[in-house]
Design a protein around this motif. Sequence first.
Motif, mmCIF file in Angstrom:
data_model
loop_
_atom_site.group_PDB
_atom_site.id
_atom_site.type_symbol
_atom_site.label_atom_id
_atom_site.label_comp_id
_atom_site.label_asym_id
_atom_site.label_seq_id
_atom_site.Cartn_x
_atom_site.Cartn_y
_atom_site.Cartn_z
ATOM 1 N N ASP A 116 55.018 43.235 77.119
ATOM 2 C CA ASP A 116 55.779 42.093 77.018
ATOM 3 C C ASP A 116 54.937 41.029 76.986
ATOM 4 N N GLU A 117 55.495 39.749 76.952
ATOM 5 C CA GLU A 117 54.579 38.468 76.806
ATOM 6 C C GLU A 117 53.992 38.136 77.956
ATOM 7 N N LEU A 118 54.696 38.506 79.255
ATOM 8 C CA LEU A 118 54.368 38.036 80.402
ATOM 9 C C LEU A 118 52.947 38.913 80.759
ATOM 10 N N MET A 121 49.876 38.031 78.678
ATOM 11 C CA MET A 121 49.482 36.734 79.355
ATOM 12 C C MET A 121 48.727 37.153 80.600
ATOM 13 N N GLN A 122 49.317 37.849 81.472
ATOM 14 C CA GLN A 122 48.545 38.051 82.739
ATOM 15 C C GLN A 122 47.222 39.107 82.545
ATOM 16 N N LYS A 161 61.365 41.473 74.077
ATOM 17 C CA LYS A 161 60.088 41.300 75.069
ATOM 18 C C LYS A 161 59.208 40.265 74.848
#
Length: 593
Positions: A116-118, A121-122, A161
Amino acid sequence: MRGKNPMTSAGPPHLPDLRFPDCLDGEQPRRGSRVWNLVKVASSESPLLALFSELQGEGRPRVSDWCYICTSGGGVAYDRVVQTYLETLAKHHGMLKPKRQPVGWCSWYCHGPFVDELLMMQSLKELKSMGLDSGELSLDLFQLDDGWQSAWGDWLRPNAKFPNGLKPLTDAVKKDGLVPGIWLAPASLTLGSRLAQEHPEWILRDETGRHVSCGFTAPGLWMRALDTTMPEVLEHIRKTIHTIVHEWGFRYLKCDFLHCAAMPGKRFLKVSRAKACRMLLEAVREAAGEDVFVLACGAPLGPCIGVADAVRVSADTAEHWFPVGPNVWGTRWLFKQDRTNLPAARNMVCSTLARMHMNGRLWVNDPDCLIIRKEVPLSEAQALASVVAFSAGSVIFSDDLKSLPKERLAVLKALLPPVQPTAQDVHFTDGEIPCKVTAHLTGAAGDWRLCGLFAWDGGEVELMLDDQEWHVFEFWSCSYQRHRGGGLSTGPLLPRTCHLYALRPVMSKAQFLGSNIHVSCGLEVCEWEEAERSLRFTLNVKRSLNSPEVWIFLPKASQPRLGGKEAVPVHEQVWRFVLAPVPLKGSTLQIDW
């Protein structure tokens, strides 16, 4: 023999003088709706050869793709035959120098479709903290894999997502100096996709009008194929790729399941299945542009030549050695026997070694992702990393970044930058999986051999050397020995372990023997100058080094010093030097005695 090639009009530089005594029309064995033409070929240099050519339809004379016949005698090494064939193939297609190998991280083998996007990015943030910011990791690729799309086929519709679409991710990746990459299967779709509902006429069908099944894949999908000979389908593919590249900002395309375009079926145009796949790839390349890196996965190899920058040359890898099927009692042996299709480290290794000589000649080899997490025994991770090093292709790892131990990350770092060139000698006759691989390397510090001895089933592996005295440095253990010709043995090894040797004949001058820096045991040296009582050399692998050590042979020195610090004796006239940290730009060092 060469027929008309639909891919190029160029001919091979040289082929033996072949006669074509007869083409046996009327003797074609039939297989379903296809016709198999038998062509007999003879030459003054070889016995009679029989070739079968699969043709769609029958009746009028047809031409086929070209083929290559080697008429060399039995004394020629198999490696040399393969390399000659590939060089001829590359010249036939007018191949240019391949692009630089991608080096980076992929989300698939650690997160699967659950991205997912989060999370992405993490992961980007974690990659920076692991060494990207400090310069300890020299990566250039950050690749999002399967799980971002709303459905297979609906590639312009990210799922929920990724509520902001994918452009915020590409912007963040570019800001951190990396190339954003993405996975998609441009020839594949599922019947539940919006594309299948809106354009059922685009789906490839068989002679009876039924949808052609392209197989079953994770996570529980039955794939269907687009008819890539239809103008409307090709325009749809061009639009999709153009949007992903030129609007979303991705510069690396992992195009997967390309075999779907080459499945048997009734097409809009009556072309070979290879040509149908080629038309797909040409549409992708046209829309993406020449500067975008295109990786072809799950693809017939021939149609990729001259279009794809890299080709996956193996089955999917895995953290387990043998293939694993459903957990049903009495069936595990069946899945364990698979050699080509199911995800397994063994299947990756076998195919990568068999196709090693394609790298740098036809494309960049992609041996699939390197998995180095703690679930893989460290010695096995080192053996797999050695295979990736010898392939001299893409170096992409796929582990959960927040839980990767430092000693595992060190295995990856030792591969960077990738070794050049690819291995020249692969001992194909040594069992099911080659257990001996050799690369002949040249650098600022001279010439040497890098030899991998692999005990895939355990036991002892032996390499025969010329009758002279050799420096033998084993990289993974950082150990040194002097060896006098004959058989160099690893001693008993556990299954799926290896020794990686740098071999140099003993000379009467200073010699670099190896380091804990780079698997090549020599390419880390970019300058080397010996004076009467000193040695000056430069180390640079385009990444910073915290605790570098080097092993050097100094036949004229009694107690050498580097920066006022005495060396550690290892063997007669062989010294180990513990160095200060080396910055990203490299360091020039001087040894005095």
